[in-house]
Design an enzyme around this catalytic site. Sequence first.
Site, PDB file in Angstrom:
ATOM      1  CD  GLU A 167       1.940  -0.522   4.974  1.00  0.00           C
ATOM      2  OE1 GLU A 167       2.399  -1.650   5.281  1.00  0.00           O
ATOM      3  OE2 GLU A 167       2.461   0.215   4.116  1.00  0.00           O
ATOM      4  CD  GLU A 219      -2.010  -8.925   6.120  1.00  0.00           C
ATOM      5  OE1 GLU A 219      -1.012  -9.634   6.383  1.00  0.00           O
ATOM      6  OE2 GLU A 219      -1.972  -8.014   5.270  1.00  0.00           O
ATOM      7  CG  ASP A 243       5.071  -9.883   2.042  1.00  0.00           C
ATOM      8  OD1 ASP A 243       3.834 -10.022   2.044  1.00  0.00           O
ATOM      9  OD2 ASP A 243       5.642  -8.922   2.578  1.00  0.00           O
TER      10      ASP A 243
HETATM   11  C1  HMH Z   1       0.700  -9.818   3.298  1.00  0.00           C
HETATM   12  N1  HMH Z   1       0.512  -7.655   4.379  1.00  0.00           N
HETATM   13  C2  HMH Z   1       1.221  -8.467   3.606  1.00  0.00           C
HETATM   14  N2  HMH Z   1       2.406  -8.092   3.113  1.00  0.00           N
HETATM   15  C3  HMH Z   1       2.893  -6.873   3.372  1.00  0.00           C
HETATM   16  N3  HMH Z   1       4.102  -6.507   2.881  1.00  0.00           N
HETATM   17  C4  HMH Z   1       2.163  -5.986   4.138  1.00  0.00           C
HETATM   18  C5  HMH Z   1       0.958  -6.421   4.650  1.00  0.00           C
HETATM   19  C6  HMH Z   1       2.686  -4.601   4.338  1.00  0.00           C
HETATM   20  O1  HMH Z   1       2.686  -4.120   5.522  1.00  0.00           O
END
Ligand code: HMH
Length: 222
Positions: free
Chosen positions: A141, A211, A47
């Site tokens: 988000e 996601e 991330d």
């Molecule tokens: C994969 N999706 C991913 N990482 C993040 N930090 C966010 C969304 C932010 O909300």
Amino acid sequence: VEKLTVIDTWLRKHRLIYLGATRHSFVISIRDGTVDFSGFKIWLGQDYKFVRAFVAFVASVLIKAWKESDESEGDTEVILSGVAALNDEIAWFKKEASGFGVQLSDVVQEQPNRDYCRFLEGLMSPEVEYTVAITAYWGIEAVYQDSFAHCLEHGSNTPSELQEACQRWGNDGFGQYCNSLKNIANRRLEKASDEERRKAEVTLLSVLEHEVDFWNMSHDGS
Ligand code: HMH
């Protein structure tokens, strides 16, 4: 009877896909306390890499908002505060990684993460409409906000070591921030052409798919 917003209509229509992204088995494992910490460390490193690309994407949304001379003065301020928050977020990742013994310089971006960043890069193109980009921004988000808020709800058993991460995205202030993005996106979507609205919907579905693939990196199997 209040008319549903465009986004709420989509959330109803694609409810299972949305839940796939926000109630993923990795998130559920955090919530019920069975999470494998090695999975969490993978998520943390991946991330961090993602957020670096995400900053560039959000900056591109800011540019699109600025180019729309109408009504978008308030929008640029909302987006700018998002950029500012990402600055803190990057500092938080560095601190958190060091606490968990994750060497960020050694992290190799996995393929689903690369694919997601490549997708973001496509959205940064000037050809992509502001309405489409702001919808994607909201979706990205909202998935984190909804997922991590779920780990803080009454009855959850989230390990204390992961509470701070969940607070980062699950707190009410961030929930309100996502709501401002949603309001901007809805305002634009109501005025958009059918074609633009369709593009935004397809883009949102791609976000949700990316996601899920992203969570899968930390929690394969299911
Ligand atoms: C994969 N999706 C991913 N990482 C993040 N930090 C966010 C969304 C932010 O909300």
